[in-house]
Design an enzyme around this catalytic site. Structure first.
Site, PDB file in Angstrom:
ATOM      1  N   HIS A 180      -2.785   3.276  -4.522  1.00 51.44           N
ATOM      2  CA  HIS A 180      -2.283   2.673  -3.279  1.00 51.44           C
ATOM      3  C   HIS A 180      -0.922   2.018  -3.502  1.00 51.44           C
ATOM      4  O   HIS A 180      -0.650   0.936  -2.987  1.00 51.44           O
ATOM      5  CB  HIS A 180      -3.284   1.655  -2.726  1.00 51.44           C
ATOM      6  CG  HIS A 180      -4.467   2.306  -2.037  1.00 51.44           C
ATOM      7  ND1 HIS A 180      -4.348   2.989  -0.852  1.00 51.44           N
ATOM      8  CD2 HIS A 180      -5.780   2.373  -2.390  1.00 51.44           C
ATOM      9  CE1 HIS A 180      -5.555   3.440  -0.491  1.00 51.44           C
ATOM     10  NE2 HIS A 180      -6.434   3.088  -1.412  1.00 51.44           N
TER      11      HIS A 180
ATOM     12  N   ASP B  55       0.857  -1.187   0.000  1.00 49.22           N
ATOM     13  CA  ASP B  55       0.000   0.000   0.000  1.00 49.22           C
ATOM     14  C   ASP B  55       0.894   1.239   0.000  1.00 49.22           C
ATOM     15  O   ASP B  55       2.121   1.124  -0.121  1.00 49.22           O
ATOM     16  CB  ASP B  55      -0.968  -0.004   1.198  1.00 49.22           C
ATOM     17  CG  ASP B  55      -2.315   0.607   0.823  1.00 49.22           C
ATOM     18  OD1 ASP B  55      -2.319   1.793   0.436  1.00 49.22           O
ATOM     19  OD2 ASP B  55      -3.345  -0.077   0.896  1.00 49.22           O
TER      20      ASP B  55
ATOM     21  N   GLU C 206      -9.577   3.117  -5.288  1.00 46.24           N
ATOM     22  CA  GLU C 206      -9.160   4.462  -4.885  1.00 46.24           C
ATOM     23  C   GLU C 206      -7.900   4.953  -5.592  1.00 46.24           C
ATOM     24  O   GLU C 206      -6.982   5.465  -4.949  1.00 46.24           O
ATOM     25  CB  GLU C 206      -8.947   4.487  -3.356  1.00 46.24           C
ATOM     26  CG  GLU C 206     -10.203   4.186  -2.584  1.00 46.24           C
ATOM     27  CD  GLU C 206     -10.020   4.215  -1.069  1.00 46.24           C
ATOM     28  OE1 GLU C 206     -10.921   4.711  -0.398  1.00 46.24           O
ATOM     29  OE2 GLU C 206      -8.968   3.738  -0.572  1.00 46.24           O
TER      30      GLU C 206
HETATM   31  C1  ACM Z   1     -10.900  -0.157   0.209  1.00 44.57           C
HETATM   32  O1  ACM Z   1     -11.409  -0.118   1.339  1.00 44.57           O
HETATM   33  N1  ACM Z   1     -10.301   0.913  -0.289  1.00 44.57           N
HETATM   34  C2  ACM Z   1     -10.961  -1.356  -0.611  1.00 44.57           C
END
Ligand code: ACM
Length: 546
Positions: A280, A205, A343
């Site tokens: 991420h 991440d 995201e």
């Molecule tokens: C997430 O909670 N961004 C998958």
């Protein structure tokens, strides 16, 4: 039948049904089996009890004997083949005929005085029968050293059991806070005890890259470490943030990861690795700035939330990530490989003349289609190697890759859309399955959490198959899983607090037939189950009421 006759029958049967319910509650088997009938008497485990197996089941017999040894102090004999002893025996038998009615993971378990018999079509079924046996024994069986003065009895019972869903999962974010290998194994042990079979390992991440990649050593040399961690919640104006000033990090070597995969496999748990892209991915960009859009050197992120940084979706980045996946595939035999996809902030793609030129060159409409182009490249790569791609539901936005399975987290709508389009779905909606939420409406009583409110009863009420789906579409729902994001979960003890006992509720959601779910019964079974978690020293939330 006349009304009065029906009433008389009801009055006659009700006490029996209530007594059966009470008996089942006192056994406290979680997740609740498909069918369970208590009988008079009990089986008593003693030092001379023999674990007998047919030729195919020796490994499961040894595993059961090993599991029973620490607390009982009995080094049970395991015998394979020949005739089983007439009494004082636990038999494990394969029965291929059971595959038709109970599937590859189902089992039948008969506990009678002197004789326990478990039958299953496959190894997994015998493993689950063994988990049920452990639960039928006194909770002290979960201790790690001999407990004196315990009568090691299992009440006589007939059980027929099989899971409702094939994907019974649990996620763990080790990027926001690194969790040591020993804890990952304990987590897997606890999944197996609850008859879960997928461990979704969130390995990368913005705040950390946790898996060593031989070809790109800086991913862990640089990407596994951040200079500090945010204290409390992030502020919109980041100059108001405070940081702890403490370096945080850690990573797993490939041998560590292989050890965890083997440990999980022995417990019939598949490890699904997640390598996040194209968002991420800031820890990777910190390690190799050329992976980013701007090429600028950035640190591994110390903040929480959605970073503007995103991978540059060019051929070089595709090749880099496919190199990473090549090493990942060599470690993880799981059919499914997770590539994230959630995201991914598109602003840097929007403002980059180079990325805009690329979008035109590829004949794409917009940045969402560019993300889909990127994910499709990973999908093709994985499909060619006999694997299947899983991604968060944002992978729907620019068109779904042909082989993709969708993990529906922003609600169930993404899952519904994917199932209707003929794709497989894993349900992971935040409202019911995000265990980083508060367990009380009174947040002052709780350690800091992400937000929200998700008590045990709400988890229990979750139905993974949306009403909107017809029967064929419903079969696309492989199952469901909980998520543990660890921004606000710095320690393993805290992780246990967030996961248990909500895990027990999720286990019934994915294992128990919908018609057999019953909240009051679950709460009664849970009381017994918590004594097992006590014996295992699981740091669960003690007050199960919000
Ligand atoms: C997430 O909670 N961004 C998958």
């Amino acid at each position: 039948m006349t009304a009065s006759l029906a009433l008389a029958l009801l009055l006659l049967l009700a006490p029996a049904a209530l007594a059966a319910q009470a008996a089942e509650a006192s056994l406290g088997v979680i997740p609740r089996p498909r069918a369970l009938m208590t009988r008079p008497g009990a089986f008593t485990l003693g030092p001379r009890t023999v674990v007998w197996t047919d030729a195919a089941s020796a490994a499961k017999g040894r595993q059961l004997a090993r599991a029973l040894e620490p607390a009982t102090g009995y080094a049970l004999a395991v015998r394979t083949g020949g005739a089983p002893p007439a009494t004082d025996v636990i038999e494990l038998r394969r029965d291929p005929a059971l595959a038709a009615s109970l599937g590859p993971e189902g089992y039948r378990l008969s506990v009678r005085p002197g004789r326990v018999v478990a039958r299953a079509a496959g190894e997994a079924g015998l493993f689950y029968a063994a988990q049920t046996m452990r639960q039928l024994l006194p909770p002290a069986v979960f201790r790690d050293a001999p407990v004196p003065g315990v009568a090691w009895t299992m009440p006589a019972v007939e059980i027929e059991d099989a899971p409702r869903f094939a994907w019974r999962g649990a996620h763990l974010d080790v990027a926001r806070h690194f969790m040591p290998k020993a804890f990952v194994k304990r987590y897997i042990d606890l999944l197996a005890l609850h008859k879960l079979n997928v461990f979704h390992w969130h390995l990368t991440d913005d705040q950390g890259w946790r898996l060593a990649i031989r070809k790109y050593p800086r991913l862990t040399e640089v990407g596994a470490w951040r200079a500090a961690t945010l204290v409390g919640k992030p502020h919109t104006d980041t100059t108001n943030n405070t940081y702890d000033g403490t370096r945080h990090g850690g990573f797993y070597t490939q041998d560590d990861a292989r050890e965890i995969v083997a440990y999980a496999a022995a417990r019939h748990v598949a490890v699904v690795p997640e390598i996040e892209m194209p968002g991420h991915a800031r820890a990777a960009i910190a390690a190799y700035p050329e992976l980013g859009v701007t090429g600028e050197a950035i640190p591994v992120w110390t903040n929480w939330g959605v970073t503007p940084h995103i991978l540059n979706a060019d051929e070089r980045t595709v090749a880099f990530m496919q190199d990473v996946l090549t090493e990942v595939l060599a470690i993880f035999p799981s059919r499914f490989v997770h590539v994230g996809g959630d995201e991914a902030a598109k602003d840097l793609w929007k403002t980059s003349p180079r990325v805009q030129a690329r979008i035109r060159e590829l004949g794409l409409k917009d940045e969402h289609e560019l993300q889909s182009w990127f994910i499709r490249r990973m999908d093709a790569f994985l499909t060619q190697r006999g694997r299947r791609l899983v991604g968060w539901d944002e992978i729907l936005e620019g068109g779904l890759a042909p082989g993709a399975t969708v993990m529906s987290w922003r609600g169930t709508q993404g899952g519904i859309a994917a199932a209707r389009a003929g794709h497989d779905v894993v349900m992971a909606p935040g409202r019911w399955t995000y265990f980083d939420q508060y367990q009380s409406t009174d947040q002052t009583r709780e350690p800091p959490a992400f937000g929200g409110f998700l008590p045990v009863d709400t988890v229990y009420a979750f139905e993974p198959v949306p009403r909107e789906l017809d029967a064929a579409q419903a079969r696309r729902v492989l199952g469901a899983q909980w998520q543990l994001w660890t921004e606000y979960v710095p320690t393993t003890r805290h992780a246990e607090y967030m996961v248990f006992p909500r895990a027990a509720a999720l286990a019934e959601v994915v294992w128990t037939p919908a018609a057999r779910k019953d909240l009051a019964g679950f709460r009664a079974r849970l009381a017994r189950h918590l004594a097992r978690l006590d014996a295992l020293d699981v740091g669960y939330r003690r007050d199960t009421m919000p």
